[in-house]
Write a protein that holds these residues in place. Structure first.
Motif: not given
Length: 532
Positions: A166-167, A169, A376, A404, A478-479, A482, A507-509
């Motif tokens: 989580n959180n 990059d 963001t 989030q 936005d993300e 998470n 997102s980083h997913d």
């Protein structure tokens, strides 16, 4: 040999809500992913292992050492990486030794390789920092990396990680995945990150039915779950046939009995049968009717119990499927346009510089880049949260933004009241039907938003935003994954796959982005520059 054992564990919350009941779990020297819905007790299991929580009943036995990821939310102004590693005193000793002020006894305890090993541990998670780096100077993602480095520093027998990516990059995420891929001791990982879970040796799923262990990684687990779902569906079909057959046989038996009783009554009415024999036959008929009724009731109860058991497995195994009202957004419609935009909270130090970008039609675009690159900030600019310092920006369609914290919802109101506010004119039945599609059925729709878990809140946000008769043509996220469990992420994926509008996403997913059909990526550099 290092091992962790939980035997007949039960635990309830302070307000009396049962979380774990009669749980048995064993962990050996392998990497285990612990998965399950929000609130099912995953983090509770970790806290019971570390001793932070005590079970109401049962026992926890730990053989070996533990390393735990500590989430540092608000570090002290002077708190350093060394504090996180717990080696402040040892480093102070080394400095006294270098200055020639340490005693002979202290020199015997000096660890001359300590600073070097700390730096190596930080490098292992991709963090360029040293023991004296202040935690307040690090971003949230960098602090997560530092905490992970501290957890593995002493080479523990077991690594306990609660949502470690989580959180982070992309580079931080990849560093964690690489670390777990090469980890050869025990690890228990609570995560919704499917890439990370694919590094596991086994998956344990917690459900309302208990804990089930699956050998292999996340992909293998999903394959097994699909097979189990198919088997459960066959069991339901079989149980439904059995229940119907029991009802049919009971009906036939009752009809035959009525015919026999009617025939006997007619014969008795014609006379010629002694009264004592008539009484005996009546008693036998009543006894037979009672025994038959009890047998039929027992068979019906057994059939219904089998059907209920089969259906309960379906509830746990089946994914959410959502059908949404079309937005009707045409392919050639300009959705948004930014021309030479510079933006940020401080005009003297803008985060976004000379940025241009256009979206047309139902595009699905992901904004990617390292922490601090302005992702963001860009979303806030588009959503109207901040104004551009220079340049022009226009959003040509109606839109909704889900961050989030799901700020679109009023935390003091119920889910149902939020839906009515966001979708004025919707009837009560329409509101209820829309929320039910997102699994907020009956009284669940009356829950106060402020009492929901992170996953429930985001699902409620999606329901209120996309479940109405006119969903917005642009959805800004936005993300969004998470702090969500995998079931909530997959529910979101199901909803977004049904959505025919445009999506702008941070997102980083990678798995999530693939599953919702991201078509284009907009990469932001360290200074807010961008390229598609």
């Amino acid at each position: 040999m290092a091992a962790i054992s939980l035997s007949r564990i039960s635990w309830v919350t302070p307000d009396g809500h049962g979380v774990l009941t009669g749980l048995d779990l064993n962990f050996g020297q392998e990497r285990t992913g612990l998965v399950g819905r929000n609130g099912i007790g995953k983090t509770t299991v970790l806290k019971l292992i570390t001793g932070e929580l005590k079970p109401m009943t049962g026992s926890v036995r730990v053989t070996g050492t533990l390393g735990q990821l500590k989430q540092v939310v608000k570090p002290g102004e002077r708190e350093t990486v060394a504090d996180l590693f717990g080696v402040t005193g040892a480093l102070a000793l080394l400095r006294r030794a270098e200055a020639g002020t340490a005693s002979v006894e202290e020199l015997a305890d000096a660890d001359w390789t300590l600073a070097e090993r700390i730096t190596a541990a930080l490098a292992r998670v991709g963090l360029d920092a040293g023991p004296d780096t202040r935690l307040a100077e690090l971003s949230g993602g960098q602090r997560t990396r530092a905490s992970l480095a501290a957890a593995v520093f002493a080479a523990p027998d077991f690594l306990l990680l609660d949502e470690p990516t989580n959180n982070l990059d992309r580079s931080g995420h990849d560093a964690v995945v690489a670390l777990l891929a090469g980890w050869r001791a025990g690890a228990i990982v609570v995560s919704h990150d499917r890439e990370l879970l694919n590094q596991m040796d086994s998956i344990i799923e917690l459900t309302s039915l208990g804990a089930t262990r699956y050998g292999g990684n996340w992909t293998h687990f999903r394959e097994r779950k699909a097979t189990e779902l198919e088997a459960a569906q066959q069991d339901v079909a079989h149980a439904e046939r059995q229940a119907a057959e029991v009802r049919r046989k009971a009906q036939l038996a009752a009809e035959r009995k009525d015919r026999r009783d009617t025939a006997g009554s007619r014969k008795a009415a014609q006379g010629g049968m002694p009264r004592i024999l008539l009484g005996a036959r009546k008693s036998n008929a009543e006894a037979s009717r009672g025994a038959g009724a009890k047998l039929a009731d027992r068979q019906r109860a057994e059939a219904q119990a089998a059907l209920a058991s089969a259906r309960s497995r379906i509830e746990i195994l089946q994914d959410l499927s959502v059908a949404l009202t079309p937005t009707g957004l045409p392919a050639n419609r300009t959705v948004l346009r930014l021309d030479g935009v510079t933006a940020g909270h401080d005009p003297d130090h803008p985060i976004i510089r000379d940025f241009s970008f256009t979206m047309e039609g139902p595009e699905r675009v992901a904004i990617v880049g390292p922490n601090g690159s302005g992702k963001t900030t860009l979303l806030m600019l588009i959503a109207g949260g901040i104004a551009p310092i220079r340049g022009t920006m226009s959003v040509a369609v109606d839109f909704a933004m889900l961050d989030q914290r799901v700020g679109i919802l009023d935390p003091a109101a119920s889910i149902l009241d939020n839906f009515k506010r966001i979708n004025p004119g919707a009837t009560d039945n329409a509101c209820r039907a829309a929320l039910a599609r997102f699994l907020f059925r009956a009284d669940a729709a009356l829950q106060q938003v402020g009492t929901l878990s992170g996953g429930q809140m985001l699902r409620a946000g999606l329901a209120c935003t996309l479940g109405g008769s006119r969903p917005p043509a642009l959805l800004i996220l936005d993300e969004p994954t998470n702090h969500l469990d995998i079931e909530s992420v997959e529910a979101m994926e199901a909803g977004l796959r049904s959505y025919d509008g445009a999506i702008l996403l941070v997102s980083h997913d990678e798995t999530f982005m693939t599953n919702i059909g991201i078509e284009r990526r907009l990469s932001l550099g360290p200074r807010g520059g961008g390229s598609a």
